[in-house]
Structure formats: structure tokens, C-alpha cells
Design a protein around this motif. Sequence first.
Motif, mmCIF file in Angstrom:
data_model
loop_
_atom_site.group_PDB
_atom_site.id
_atom_site.type_symbol
_atom_site.label_atom_id
_atom_site.label_comp_id
_atom_site.label_asym_id
_atom_site.label_seq_id
_atom_site.Cartn_x
_atom_site.Cartn_y
_atom_site.Cartn_z
ATOM 1 N N ASP A 1 0.825 -1.202 0.000
ATOM 2 C CA ASP A 1 0.000 0.000 0.000
ATOM 3 C C ASP A 1 0.863 1.258 0.000
ATOM 4 O OD1 ASP A 1 -2.367 -1.399 -0.057
ATOM 5 O OD2 ASP A 1 -2.670 -1.360 2.107
ATOM 6 N N ILE A 2 2.002 1.215 0.713
ATOM 7 C CA ILE A 2 2.924 2.358 0.695
ATOM 8 C C ILE A 2 3.578 2.485 -0.675
ATOM 9 C CG2 ILE A 2 5.135 3.194 1.581
ATOM 10 C CD1 ILE A 2 4.327 2.259 4.327
ATOM 11 N N ASP A 3 4.090 1.363 -1.207
ATOM 12 C CA ASP A 3 4.791 1.384 -2.488
ATOM 13 C C ASP A 3 3.901 1.881 -3.621
ATOM 14 O OD1 ASP A 3 7.020 0.430 -1.214
ATOM 15 O OD2 ASP A 3 6.719 -1.658 -1.834
ATOM 16 N N GLU A 4 2.614 1.562 -3.561
ATOM 17 C CA GLU A 4 1.697 1.914 -4.645
ATOM 18 C C GLU A 4 0.884 3.171 -4.353
ATOM 19 O OE1 GLU A 4 -0.518 -1.630 -5.655
ATOM 20 O OE2 GLU A 4 1.283 -2.876 -5.456
ATOM 21 N N GLY A 5 1.269 3.889 -3.298
ATOM 22 C CA GLY A 5 0.675 5.195 -3.029
ATOM 23 C C GLY A 5 -0.718 5.184 -2.453
ATOM 24 N N ARG A 6 -1.153 4.075 -1.865
ATOM 25 C CA ARG A 6 -2.494 4.018 -1.299
ATOM 26 C C ARG A 6 -2.544 4.543 0.134
ATOM 27 N NH1 ARG A 6 -2.464 -0.885 -4.429
ATOM 28 N NH2 ARG A 6 -1.651 -2.041 -2.637
ATOM 29 N N LEU A 7 -1.372 4.720 0.759
ATOM 30 C CA LEU A 7 -1.297 5.287 2.102
ATOM 31 C C LEU A 7 -0.481 6.577 2.041
ATOM 32 C CD1 LEU A 7 -0.623 2.226 4.460
ATOM 33 C CD2 LEU A 7 -2.676 3.641 4.390
ATOM 34 N N GLY A 8 -1.047 7.656 2.582
ATOM 35 C CA GLY A 8 -0.349 8.930 2.585
ATOM 36 C C GLY A 8 0.763 8.966 3.622
ATOM 37 N N GLU A 9 1.615 9.985 3.530
ATOM 38 C CA GLU A 9 2.761 10.106 4.425
ATOM 39 C C GLU A 9 2.350 10.277 5.887
ATOM 40 O OE1 GLU A 9 5.465 13.084 3.152
ATOM 41 O OE2 GLU A 9 5.977 12.069 1.267
ATOM 42 N N GLU A 10 1.096 10.721 6.125
ATOM 43 C CA GLU A 10 0.655 10.904 7.510
ATOM 44 C C GLU A 10 0.626 9.579 8.280
ATOM 45 O OE1 GLU A 10 -3.153 10.273 5.107
ATOM 46 O OE2 GLU A 10 -1.206 11.272 4.858
ATOM 47 N N TRP A 11 0.625 8.458 7.544
ATOM 48 C CA TRP A 11 0.611 7.144 8.184
ATOM 49 C C TRP A 11 2.011 6.583 8.419
ATOM 50 C CZ3 TRP A 11 -3.526 5.235 10.442
ATOM 51 C CH2 TRP A 11 -4.779 5.659 10.025
ATOM 52 N N HIS A 12 3.029 7.177 7.821
ATOM 53 C CA HIS A 12 4.365 6.584 7.888
ATOM 54 C C HIS A 12 4.936 6.601 9.303
ATOM 55 C CE1 HIS A 12 5.164 7.355 3.300
ATOM 56 N NE2 HIS A 12 4.079 6.644 3.547
ATOM 57 N N ASP A 13 4.851 7.721 9.991
ATOM 58 C CA ASP A 13 5.477 7.831 11.309
ATOM 59 C C ASP A 13 4.770 7.009 12.394
ATOM 60 O OD1 ASP A 13 7.467 9.027 13.101
ATOM 61 O OD2 ASP A 13 5.753 10.047 13.988
ATOM 62 N N PRO A 14 3.423 7.024 12.492
ATOM 63 C CA PRO A 14 2.781 6.276 13.592
ATOM 64 C C PRO A 14 2.770 4.763 13.393
ATOM 65 C CG PRO A 14 1.117 7.324 12.231
ATOM 66 C CD PRO A 14 2.441 7.837 11.753
ATOM 67 N N SER A 15 3.028 4.279 12.191
ATOM 68 C CA SER A 15 2.978 2.828 11.963
ATOM 69 C C SER A 15 4.322 2.186 12.301
ATOM 70 C CB SER A 15 2.611 2.529 10.507
ATOM 71 O OG SER A 15 3.611 3.022 9.628
ATOM 72 N N GLY A 16 4.301 0.882 12.556
ATOM 73 C CA GLY A 16 5.546 0.179 12.841
ATOM 74 C C GLY A 16 5.321 -1.057 13.687
ATOM 75 N N ILE A 17 6.398 -1.747 13.977
ATOM 76 C CA ILE A 17 6.365 -2.950 14.814
ATOM 77 C C ILE A 17 7.373 -2.768 15.940
ATOM 78 C CG2 ILE A 17 6.770 -5.440 14.898
ATOM 79 C CD1 ILE A 17 6.043 -5.576 11.961
ATOM 80 N N ASP A 18 6.920 -2.882 17.166
ATOM 81 C CA ASP A 18 7.802 -2.776 18.327
ATOM 82 C C ASP A 18 8.270 -4.160 18.755
ATOM 83 O OD1 ASP A 18 7.532 -0.005 18.503
ATOM 84 O OD2 ASP A 18 5.690 -0.182 19.671
ATOM 85 N N ASP A 19 9.533 -4.260 19.130
ATOM 86 C CA ASP A 19 10.109 -5.515 19.604
ATOM 87 C C ASP A 19 10.797 -5.217 20.929
ATOM 88 O OD1 ASP A 19 11.210 -7.971 19.951
ATOM 89 O OD2 ASP A 19 12.652 -7.835 18.314
ATOM 90 N N LEU A 20 10.024 -5.248 21.999
ATOM 91 C CA LEU A 20 10.522 -4.858 23.317
ATOM 92 C C LEU A 20 10.572 -6.074 24.239
ATOM 93 C CD1 LEU A 20 8.295 -1.662 23.714
ATOM 94 C CD2 LEU A 20 10.623 -1.797 22.799
ATOM 95 N N MET A 21 11.498 -6.043 25.204
ATOM 96 C CA MET A 21 11.623 -7.154 26.151
ATOM 97 C C MET A 21 11.778 -6.616 27.572
ATOM 98 S SD MET A 21 13.913 -9.950 24.048
ATOM 99 C CE MET A 21 13.571 -11.203 25.289
ATOM 100 N N PRO A 22 10.732 -5.981 28.115
ATOM 101 C CA PRO A 22 10.811 -5.469 29.496
ATOM 102 C C PRO A 22 10.752 -6.603 30.511
ATOM 103 C CG PRO A 22 8.587 -5.240 28.669
ATOM 104 C CD PRO A 22 9.406 -5.757 27.519
ATOM 105 N N ARG A 23 11.208 -6.320 31.724
ATOM 106 C CA ARG A 23 11.050 -7.264 32.838
ATOM 107 C C ARG A 23 9.808 -6.854 33.613
ATOM 108 N NH1 ARG A 23 15.084 -10.591 34.383
ATOM 109 N NH2 ARG A 23 14.379 -10.482 36.548
ATOM 110 N N LEU A 24 8.819 -7.756 33.690
ATOM 111 C CA LEU A 24 7.552 -7.449 34.345
ATOM 112 C C LEU A 24 7.119 -8.620 35.213
ATOM 113 C CD1 LEU A 24 5.579 -6.019 31.258
ATOM 114 C CD2 LEU A 24 6.622 -4.686 33.110
ATOM 115 N N THR A 25 6.341 -8.317 36.239
ATOM 116 C CA THR A 25 5.702 -9.368 37.031
ATOM 117 C C THR A 25 4.441 -9.814 36.298
ATOM 118 O OG1 THR A 25 4.329 -7.810 38.262
ATOM 119 C CG2 THR A 25 6.535 -8.300 39.159
ATOM 120 N N PRO A 26 3.865 -10.973 36.658
ATOM 121 C CA PRO A 26 2.588 -11.381 36.068
ATOM 122 C C PRO A 26 1.506 -10.321 36.251
ATOM 123 C CG PRO A 26 3.550 -13.211 37.261
ATOM 124 C CD PRO A 26 4.395 -12.012 37.565
#
Length: 208
Positions: free
Chosen positions: A127-152
Motif C-alpha cells: 500500500d505504501i509502495d503503490e501510493g495508497r497510504l499517505g505520508e501521515e501514516w508513515h510515522d505512527p505505523s511500525g512494529i515494536d520488539d521490546l523485552m521489558p522485565r515485568l511481574t505477572p
Amino acid sequence: MDSDSTHRVLDPGRDVAALKALTHPLRLKLLGLLRVHGPATASELAVSTGESSASTSYHLRVLARYAFVAEAEHRDGRERRWKSVHSVTSADNAAMLATPAGRAMLVMGRRRQIEHLQQAMEQHEADIDEGRLGEEWHDPSGIDDLMPRLTPESLRELRDAFAAKLTELTARDEHDPTARRVVLVTAGLPLATDLPATPAAPDTGDGG
């Protein structure tokens, strides 16, 4: 969590047959399509999935037998239309893990969610490559890969807070014409042993 009009909670001890009905990959796909795109006929779903209408019709009837889908308002009298009864289906993880069958169903469902994420990522990139999503979507989108230490308790609190905020924002944006369908796959998977070291990904601002 108790079931309500949008969220169905299954009991692994009482709803064994219903849970088993969801282990079929085509049924999961049909249910997902109805939830995302709204009511459809077996023929329309056959086109979307590449299956025969006889196959989609059969699996829709199975889903209806266990109250995952129901007949929707018909556009005409020629073919019945189906709708999803709930927007979310879940089951208590501890109860699912208590039996081999429940564990197998839980693992299968989680792996299907990973497959859905892969498909969504590929569609997002296209959708980005073919121009179906505007630039306003580029910054808020993404995938987070976090590994915090938390209790149950903290992990439960985090997931509950996320669900509550998502409900709030979904209601706020429901009628906003600039809103788009967003695929959110959340994971909270405690590890007794750390993962092997992997090469660091480029810093893209995704939190990875």
C-alpha cells in the motif's frame, strides 16, 4: 472476562466442540473476513478465499452451529448472507493450557495470528509502495520488539490498559473519514530463558 455483545469468552471445559470448530484454518479465515469486511454470502467469501462456494457454505454452517456467525439481512432472496456474531473470541489461557487438546488449539490460534501479521505487513508495504497510504501514516505505523522485565500482575495490567485505551480510541474514531483499518497484534510472552542473541536491526524508530 465475561462474554458481552461484542466479545465471546469460551470455556475450554464446556465449549470443547466450539473451540474445535475454530481449529480449521478456513473457518478462521471466513470468520476474520466477516469481522473485518462485514456481512457476505458464501459465494462472495469463496472469491475472497479462492475456495469453492460449496466449501465456504459448509464451513459457514459449522460456524453458525456454534454461534460464531449468524444469518444477516438479505439483499435479495437468492442467497443467504452471513455476519459475525462477535468481534472478538477468546478463552482463558490457563484453562486452555490445562489439557493437551486445549494447548494444541491455543498454539494453533497464536500461529495463525503470526501468519496474519505477515500478510498484513506485506499488504502495508504494498500500500505504501503503490501510493495508497499517505505520508501521515508513515510515522505512527511500525512494529515494536521490546523485552521489558515485568511481574505477572504488571503484564496483566499492561494488557488491560491497552485494551481499555483501544476501546476508547476506536469509539472516538468510528465515524472519522480519515480513519483506516489498522492491524494490531499484541504479544506478551514471558520467557524463562533469554532468547539467543540476534543481529541488531536498523534503528527505524519502531522501538525494535
